[in-house]
Design a protein around this motif. Sequence first.
Motif, PDB file in Angstrom:
ATOM      1  N   LEU A  41     112.600 -13.755  20.586  1.00  0.00           N
ATOM      2  CA  LEU A  41     111.353 -12.991  20.501  1.00  0.00           C
ATOM      3  C   LEU A  41     111.494 -11.875  19.478  1.00  0.00           C
ATOM      4  N   GLN A  42     110.527 -11.804  18.569  1.00  0.00           N
ATOM      5  CA  GLN A  42     110.465 -10.746  17.560  1.00  0.00           C
ATOM      6  C   GLN A  42     109.071 -10.138  17.612  1.00  0.00           C
ATOM      7  N   PHE A  43     108.967  -8.941  18.167  1.00  0.00           N
ATOM      8  CA  PHE A  43     107.676  -8.270  18.268  1.00  0.00           C
ATOM      9  C   PHE A  43     107.356  -7.601  16.932  1.00  0.00           C
ATOM     10  N   GLN A  44     106.243  -8.042  16.346  1.00  0.00           N
ATOM     11  CA  GLN A  44     105.797  -7.529  15.058  1.00  0.00           C
ATOM     12  C   GLN A  44     104.313  -7.208  15.137  1.00  0.00           C
ATOM     13  N   ALA A  45     103.819  -6.597  14.069  1.00  0.00           N
ATOM     14  CA  ALA A  45     102.390  -6.302  14.004  1.00  0.00           C
ATOM     15  C   ALA A  45     101.599  -7.598  13.921  1.00  0.00           C
ATOM     16  N   ALA A  46     100.393  -7.584  14.479  1.00  0.00           N
ATOM     17  CA  ALA A  46      99.557  -8.788  14.475  1.00  0.00           C
ATOM     18  C   ALA A  46      99.244  -9.247  13.062  1.00  0.00           C
ATOM     19  N   ALA A  47      99.098  -8.300  12.132  1.00  0.00           N
ATOM     20  CA  ALA A  47      98.807  -8.677  10.744  1.00  0.00           C
ATOM     21  C   ALA A  47      99.955  -9.466  10.129  1.00  0.00           C
ATOM     22  N   THR A  48     101.179  -9.178  10.530  1.00  0.00           N
ATOM     23  CA  THR A  48     102.328  -9.934  10.027  1.00  0.00           C
ATOM     24  C   THR A  48     102.280 -11.382  10.472  1.00  0.00           C
ATOM     25  N   TRP A  49     101.913 -11.619  11.731  1.00  0.00           N
ATOM     26  CA  TRP A  49     101.799 -12.996  12.222  1.00  0.00           C
ATOM     27  C   TRP A  49     100.611 -13.701  11.597  1.00  0.00           C
ATOM     28  N   GLN A  50      99.565 -12.962  11.252  1.00  0.00           N
ATOM     29  CA  GLN A  50      98.420 -13.587  10.590  1.00  0.00           C
ATOM     30  C   GLN A  50      98.835 -14.194   9.255  1.00  0.00           C
ATOM     31  N   GLN A  51      99.725 -13.533   8.542  1.00  0.00           N
ATOM     32  CA  GLN A  51     100.185 -14.055   7.263  1.00  0.00           C
ATOM     33  C   GLN A  51     101.062 -15.291   7.441  1.00  0.00           C
ATOM     34  N   GLN A  52     101.783 -15.385   8.552  1.00  0.00           N
ATOM     35  CA  GLN A  52     102.667 -16.521   8.792  1.00  0.00           C
ATOM     36  C   GLN A  52     101.965 -17.681   9.490  1.00  0.00           C
ATOM     37  N   LEU A  53     100.728 -17.482   9.909  1.00  0.00           N
ATOM     38  CA  LEU A  53     100.016 -18.501  10.677  1.00  0.00           C
ATOM     39  C   LEU A  53      99.801 -19.802   9.903  1.00  0.00           C
ATOM     40  N   PRO A  54      99.492 -19.784   8.579  1.00  0.00           N
ATOM     41  CA  PRO A  54      99.309 -21.073   7.879  1.00  0.00           C
ATOM     42  C   PRO A  54     100.557 -21.948   7.877  1.00  0.00           C
ATOM     43  N   GLY A  55     101.742 -21.369   7.984  1.00  0.00           N
ATOM     44  CA  GLY A  55     102.961 -22.163   7.992  1.00  0.00           C
ATOM     45  C   GLY A  55     103.366 -22.663   9.358  1.00  0.00           C
ATOM     46  N   LEU A  56     102.559 -22.376  10.370  1.00  0.00           N
ATOM     47  CA  LEU A  56     102.860 -22.818  11.733  1.00  0.00           C
ATOM     48  C   LEU A  56     102.287 -24.217  11.942  1.00  0.00           C
ATOM     49  N   LEU A  57     103.156 -25.202  12.210  1.00  0.00           N
ATOM     50  CA  LEU A  57     102.737 -26.591  12.327  1.00  0.00           C
ATOM     51  C   LEU A  57     103.301 -27.205  13.606  1.00  0.00           C
ATOM     52  N   VAL A  89     102.894 -11.846  24.031  1.00  0.00           N
ATOM     53  CA  VAL A  89     103.656 -13.013  23.595  1.00  0.00           C
ATOM     54  C   VAL A  89     102.722 -14.212  23.559  1.00  0.00           C
ATOM     55  N   LEU A  90     102.635 -14.869  22.404  1.00  0.00           N
ATOM     56  CA  LEU A  90     101.861 -16.091  22.248  1.00  0.00           C
ATOM     57  C   LEU A  90     102.816 -17.275  22.383  1.00  0.00           C
ATOM     58  N   VAL A  91     102.585 -18.094  23.404  1.00  0.00           N
ATOM     59  CA  VAL A  91     103.431 -19.256  23.676  1.00  0.00           C
ATOM     60  C   VAL A  91     102.668 -20.510  23.263  1.00  0.00           C
ATOM     61  N   LEU A  92     103.312 -21.377  22.488  1.00  0.00           N
ATOM     62  CA  LEU A  92     102.686 -22.603  22.010  1.00  0.00           C
ATOM     63  C   LEU A  92     103.567 -23.789  22.387  1.00  0.00           C
ATOM     64  N   ASP A  93     102.917 -24.835  22.917  1.00  0.00           N
ATOM     65  CA  ASP A  93     103.648 -26.088  23.091  1.00  0.00           C
ATOM     66  C   ASP A  93     104.048 -26.641  21.731  1.00  0.00           C
ATOM     67  N   GLY A  94     103.088 -26.684  20.805  1.00  0.00           N
ATOM     68  CA  GLY A  94     103.378 -27.107  19.435  1.00  0.00           C
ATOM     69  C   GLY A  94     103.910 -28.523  19.339  1.00  0.00           C
ATOM     70  N   ILE A 111      94.216 -18.783  17.899  1.00  0.00           N
ATOM     71  CA  ILE A 111      95.361 -17.883  17.727  1.00  0.00           C
ATOM     72  C   ILE A 111      95.004 -16.749  16.782  1.00  0.00           C
ATOM     73  N   SER A 112      94.303 -17.086  15.691  1.00  0.00           N
ATOM     74  CA  SER A 112      93.896 -16.048  14.737  1.00  0.00           C
ATOM     75  C   SER A 112      92.971 -15.030  15.396  1.00  0.00           C
TER      76      SER A 112
END
Length: 341
Positions: A141-157, A96-101, A116-117
Motif C-alpha cells: 500500500l502506497q498512500f498518495q494524493a488522488a491526483a497522482t493516481w489519476q495520472q496513473q489510471l490510464p496504465g491500469l489494465l 483504499v481502492l481494491v480491484l479484482d482486475g 474509479i476516476s
Amino acid sequence: MTMIAGLGFTAPWLLLGLLGLPLLWILLRAVPPAPKKQIFPAVTLLLGLSDKDSQSDRTPWWLSLLRLLAVAAAILGFAGPVLNPTRDTAGSGPLVLVLDGSWAGATNWQETGKQISSRLEEAGRANRPVALLQLTAPKALQFQAAATWQQQLPGLLPRPWQPSADQIDAATAHLAASDQRFDSLWFSDGLAYAGQQDLTEALSSHGAVTVISSGLPILGLLPPVAKDGALEISLLRSAPGGPTLGAQSVEVLARGRDPGGTHRTLTQVTAQFEPGATSTSLQLALPAELRARIERFELPDQRSAGAVALSDDSLRRREVALISSGAPDEGLALLSSLHYL
C-alpha cells in the motif's frame, strides 16, 4: 469542503480575495494629481491647433466594473467551485481502492475506470490520501494524493486470470502490514473465488468496506472438444437466471483464415441458455477442410480472455496413408490394402 448556497469550494480561503475588490475599485477610480503648469515659449506655435483624440482623466466606470468582474471570476475559479457536491460519499481519512482486475472485468473495464476516476475526484476534493490494491498484481500500500493516481489510471489494465491463492495471501499481508485506519472501496468483477472471505475480514479490520459491482452476467467460453464427428462448444455464465436473466441467446463466432489467407469469420452459431441454467453447449458439424481452418472461437460482445477459446490440431481430421514396402512391384504396392487407409 465549504458549502455556500449549494455550491462547494475545495479552496474556500481564496474567497478572501473578494474582500479586496472594493479597494481595487477605489484605486482604479482615483483621480491622478493635477499636472504642474509651466510656460514654454515654443507652445505659441501650436496655438489654434485642435487635437482630435481626447483622453479621459479617469477610468470609465463600466471599464472598472468589467475589470473587477474578471478578477472576481478568477478568484472563484481558483477556489475550485463544485455544483451540488455529494458530501455523504466523500468521507474523510485514508481510502483504499481494491480491484479484482481479472479477465471477468475486462468487458466493462472502461466503465470501471470512469467510476474509479469519479471516486478519485471525490477523494481529491476531500483531501483524502488514496492507495490502490489490484488483487491480480498485489503491491504494498502506497498512500498518495488522488491526483497522482489519476495520472496513473490510464496504465491500469486487467489481467487475463483470476486472483490466485498466493496473490490473495500477498494482498492480505500488505493489509496486515499497515497499522492505520482507512475505508475501502472494492470494485468487484462479479465472480467468486477462494480467499474472498479472508480478504474481506482483513479490510474490515481497518475500516468500512463498500463493494461496487456492475451486476451484469459474465460469460465464459470453454475449449471446444471433438465428439461424435462434430465440435462440442460449451459456455458458462455467472448468474443462473432471474427476472432479467431467463433464457439468453449468445452468438459464437468461429474465426480463421480463408483460402486466400485473410483472417475472417468462417461460421457463426447461436447458443441458448435455458432459464435458471448456468451452462449450455451446442454441436457444430463442419466439413473437414473448413474445420481445419478454424483458429479460435470467440464471443463477439465480450472482450476478455474468457470469451476466447483457441483451437489446436486435436480438432482437425487428417488423412493418413500407410505405405508397405513388402511388395517389390510398385504397381502391386498401389493395389495393396495397406497402402491407403
